[in-house]
Design a protein around this motif. Structure first.
Motif, PDB file in Angstrom:
ATOM      1  N   GLY A  56       5.996   9.825   6.947  1.00 59.04           N
ATOM      2  CA  GLY A  56       6.787   9.051   7.928  1.00 59.04           C
ATOM      3  C   GLY A  56       5.930   8.274   8.911  1.00 59.04           C
ATOM      4  O   GLY A  56       6.313   7.191   9.362  1.00 59.04           O
ATOM      5  N   ALA A  57       4.726   8.789   9.237  1.00 61.33           N
ATOM      6  CA  ALA A  57       3.859   8.100  10.205  1.00 61.33           C
ATOM      7  C   ALA A  57       3.395   6.742   9.685  1.00 61.33           C
ATOM      8  O   ALA A  57       3.573   5.720  10.376  1.00 61.33           O
ATOM      9  N   PRO A  58       2.824   6.652   8.465  1.00 63.13           N
ATOM     10  CA  PRO A  58       2.445   5.317   7.996  1.00 63.13           C
ATOM     11  C   PRO A  58       3.641   4.413   7.733  1.00 63.13           C
ATOM     12  O   PRO A  58       3.555   3.192   7.932  1.00 63.13           O
ATOM     13  N   VAL A  59       4.756   4.970   7.298  1.00 66.27           N
ATOM     14  CA  VAL A  59       5.956   4.138   7.072  1.00 66.27           C
ATOM     15  C   VAL A  59       6.454   3.563   8.393  1.00 66.27           C
ATOM     16  O   VAL A  59       6.828   2.380   8.489  1.00 66.27           O
ATOM     17  N   SER A  60       6.467   4.406   9.423  1.00 67.17           N
ATOM     18  CA  SER A  60       6.888   3.905  10.747  1.00 67.17           C
ATOM     19  C   SER A  60       5.930   2.835  11.257  1.00 67.17           C
ATOM     20  O   SER A  60       6.346   1.858  11.897  1.00 67.17           O
ATOM     21  N   ASP A  61       4.634   3.036  10.970  1.00 70.66           N
ATOM     22  CA  ASP A  61       3.657   2.037  11.397  1.00 70.66           C
ATOM     23  C   ASP A  61       3.925   0.691  10.731  1.00 70.66           C
ATOM     24  O   ASP A  61       3.796  -0.368  11.374  1.00 70.66           O
ATOM     25  N   LEU A  62       4.326   0.718   9.469  1.00 67.97           N
ATOM     26  CA  LEU A  62       4.662  -0.548   8.788  1.00 67.97           C
ATOM     27  C   LEU A  62       5.963  -1.128   9.318  1.00 67.97           C
ATOM     28  O   LEU A  62       6.105  -2.349   9.452  1.00 67.97           O
ATOM     29  N   ALA A  63       6.931  -0.275   9.617  1.00 69.37           N
ATOM     30  CA  ALA A  63       8.229  -0.763  10.067  1.00 69.37           C
ATOM     31  C   ALA A  63       8.178  -1.313  11.480  1.00 69.37           C
ATOM     32  O   ALA A  63       9.042  -2.141  11.854  1.00 69.37           O
ATOM     33  N   ASP A  64       7.237  -0.907  12.277  1.00 65.61           N
ATOM     34  CA  ASP A  64       7.166  -1.383  13.660  1.00 65.61           C
ATOM     35  C   ASP A  64       6.810  -2.867  13.747  1.00 65.61           C
ATOM     36  O   ASP A  64       7.005  -3.489  14.799  1.00 65.61           O
ATOM     37  N   GLY A  65       6.242  -3.403  12.701  1.00 67.92           N
ATOM     38  CA  GLY A  65       5.900  -4.829  12.695  1.00 67.92           C
ATOM     39  C   GLY A  65       4.675  -5.181  13.502  1.00 67.92           C
ATOM     40  O   GLY A  65       4.524  -6.335  13.930  1.00 67.92           O
ATOM     41  N   GLY A  66       3.810  -4.215  13.693  1.00 70.33           N
ATOM     42  CA  GLY A  66       2.614  -4.494  14.460  1.00 70.33           C
ATOM     43  C   GLY A  66       1.517  -5.184  13.680  1.00 70.33           C
ATOM     44  O   GLY A  66       0.470  -5.512  14.236  1.00 70.33           O
ATOM     45  N   THR A  72       0.972  -6.257   6.068  1.00 66.09           N
ATOM     46  CA  THR A  72       2.067  -5.323   5.818  1.00 66.09           C
ATOM     47  C   THR A  72       2.383  -5.222   4.331  1.00 66.09           C
ATOM     48  O   THR A  72       2.600  -4.126   3.790  1.00 66.09           O
ATOM     49  N   ALA A  73       2.412  -6.366   3.656  1.00 68.68           N
ATOM     50  CA  ALA A  73       2.692  -6.353   2.214  1.00 68.68           C
ATOM     51  C   ALA A  73       1.599  -5.622   1.447  1.00 68.68           C
ATOM     52  O   ALA A  73       1.867  -4.805   0.549  1.00 68.68           O
ATOM     53  N   ALA A  74       0.334  -5.894   1.794  1.00 71.38           N
ATOM     54  CA  ALA A  74      -0.767  -5.219   1.108  1.00 71.38           C
ATOM     55  C   ALA A  74      -0.747  -3.720   1.383  1.00 71.38           C
ATOM     56  O   ALA A  74      -0.984  -2.903   0.476  1.00 71.38           O
ATOM     57  N   LEU A  79       0.305   1.886  -0.178  1.00 74.38           N
ATOM     58  CA  LEU A  79       1.002   3.152   0.027  1.00 74.38           C
ATOM     59  C   LEU A  79       1.812   3.535  -1.216  1.00 74.38           C
ATOM     60  O   LEU A  79       1.833   4.713  -1.623  1.00 74.38           O
ATOM     61  N   ALA A  80       2.482   2.551  -1.831  1.00 76.60           N
ATOM     62  CA  ALA A  80       3.254   2.830  -3.050  1.00 76.60           C
ATOM     63  C   ALA A  80       2.337   3.302  -4.174  1.00 76.60           C
ATOM     64  O   ALA A  80       2.650   4.259  -4.905  1.00 76.60           O
ATOM     65  N   ALA A  81       1.188   2.633  -4.320  1.00 80.10           N
ATOM     66  CA  ALA A  81       0.235   3.053  -5.359  1.00 80.10           C
ATOM     67  C   ALA A  81      -0.283   4.463  -5.083  1.00 80.10           C
ATOM     68  O   ALA A  81      -0.462   5.274  -6.005  1.00 80.10           O
ATOM     69  N   PHE A  82      -0.520   4.758  -3.821  1.00 79.57           N
ATOM     70  CA  PHE A  82      -0.997   6.099  -3.453  1.00 79.57           C
ATOM     71  C   PHE A  82       0.043   7.158  -3.830  1.00 79.57           C
ATOM     72  O   PHE A  82      -0.294   8.200  -4.403  1.00 79.57           O
ATOM     73  N   VAL A  83       1.315   6.913  -3.515  1.00 76.39           N
ATOM     74  CA  VAL A  83       2.377   7.878  -3.814  1.00 76.39           C
ATOM     75  C   VAL A  83       2.530   8.081  -5.316  1.00 76.39           C
ATOM     76  O   VAL A  83       2.669   9.210  -5.803  1.00 76.39           O
TER      77      VAL A  83
END
Length: 415
Positions: A56-66, A72-74, A79-83
């Motif tokens: 949830g921490a990295p997903v939230s970091d992506l969703a925050d738009g920072g 963000t796309a990369a 993250l998807a490849a890691f999972v």
């Protein structure tokens, strides 16, 4: 015996050990091996998926738009490849004894590099990926490699965390989960593997017990029916010779045949039930009858078992006497048979000797003598056979005497 003990319950009513059912369920279900059906795959995916909530921490970091759109796309693709790589390792390598394939080492190295890249460029929320890498190392690698890989991944986490988390308030909290997660996976693998080996050992013990029971039944039936049928054959021949001139004597022989047949049926039932244990007293009486019926002179120098002879040892000697007399009646052509029971130096020896023709020099022991050897070994005794001094055959069966003192009520006691 082990198989029976494993299914018993303790005094509290719970199966022993208390965690046995859970581990067996894990080992027999989809959690501890590569899924073979869709249902097993869904169950394992649900179990593994629960732990993905900590992403949830990295997903939230992506969703925050920072971050920028390209970053963000990369990062999302990374993250998807890691999972996907993590799920592949956990699905395909959990509790698999085979050596990992080369591509699995490549996947673990790629996961570590991807975690380091994302954490170094995007910040401390991505440090949690190293925990999954440690768990993947515990799941995918054999123990001799995973015990070093897990601390190495944790060390990389500590190094990168020190660089991206300057206050130091996050990465120390991830070090212990990384170590515990990796070594917990190693421990679970070892535990499940041990339970699997115990289950295989239990099946082997059950198979050996069934084989031993079949051998016991084969020995009992061979000895019982060989003796009884030999006696029935002799009495039938004798009755046939008596019938024209002495019908009364022939009727007595037929009555004896009926008694022997009924006793043989009882003996077979006891052998099948596992309660057959002959006694020396009964077998000595049976030996006199069988030898007399065959027209063989019997010299029996024994009245019964000596005091202190254990029941198992007495049973082994009784089986030996029965087999020896049966062989004398059926094969020896002897005129005289001598049976002696002696005790010397704590050893009880049964000797059966005849003056018949004896076996051929190259004749191999039959099933009866082989079964006797097995019985005597179980009772701690030995069997010795050979030619007698007058050209016949001699059988010596020896068993140790139970030297425990005998109480007044007839029971053996020990110091």
């Amino acid at each position: 015996m082990i198989g029976r003990m494993s299914s018993q319950r303790d005094r509290s009513g719970e199966k022993w050990p208390p965690w046995r059912e859970q581990v067996e369920a894990a080992d027999s279900g989809a959690l501890a091996r590569v899924p073979e059906t869709r249902r097993q795959a869904l169950v394992k995916l649900a179990w593994v998926g629960v732990w993905l909530v900590y992403l949830g921490a990295p997903v939230s970091d992506l969703a925050d738009g920072g971050h920028g759109t390209l970053v963000t796309a990369a990062a999302t693709l990374g993250l998807a490849a890691f999972v996907v790589a993590y799920l592949a390792l956990v699905f395909l390598r959990t509790n698999t004894p085979e050596k990992p394939e080369p591509w699995m080492y490549g996947v673990l190295i790629a996961q570590t590099a991807l975690s380091a890249l994302l954490s170094a460029t995007l910040g401390k929320p991505w440090l949690v990926l190293f925990v999954y890498v440690a768990v993947a190392c515990g799941a995918a690698l054999p123990f001799r490699e995973s015990r070093w890989a897990v601390p190495a991944v944790t060390a990389v986490l500590a190094a990168i965390g020190a660089a991206v988390d300057s206050p130091g308030d996050l990465y120390p909290a991830l070090l212990i989960p990384a170590l515990l997660g990796g070594f917990a996976m190693i421990g679970v693998k070892q535990l499940v593997r041990t339970m699997r080996e115990l289950r295989e050992a239990r099946e082997t013990v059950a198979h050996l017990a069934a084989t031993e029971e079949r051998l016991r039944l084969a020995r009992d039936l061979h000895d019982l029916l060989g003796h009884s049928l030999s006696l029935i054959t002799l009495k039938s021949e004798l009755a046939g010779r008596m019938l024209p001139d002495r019908p009364g004597d022939a009727a007595e022989q037929v009555a004896d045949i009926e008694k022997v047949s009924r006793q043989a049926l009882v003996d077979v039932r006891e052998a099948v039930s596992g309660y057959r244990r002959p006694t020396l007293t009964a077998e000595l009486a049976g030996a006199r009858t069988a030898l007399a019926t065959a027209g063989i002179g019997a010299r029996v120098h024994a009245d019964g078992p000596p005091p202190g002879l254990a029941p198992d040892a007495e049973g082994a000697l009784a089986w030996a006497l029965r087999e020896a007399v049966t062989n004398v009646v059926r094969h020896s052509g002897a005129g005289t048979c001598v049976v002696a029971l002696t005790t010397e130096g704590g050893i009880v020896t049964l000797t059966v000797s005849d003056d018949g023709r004896g076996p051929a020099e190259d004749q191999r022991p039959g099933n009866g003598l082989t079964g006797l050897t097995e019985r005597l070994i179980l009772a701690g005794g030995t069997l010795d056979t050979g030619r007698a001094g007058d050209g016949g055959f001699t059988l010596r069966a020896s068993v140790p005497l139970d030297l425990a003192p005998v109480a007044a009520d007839g029971r053996r006691t020990r110091e």
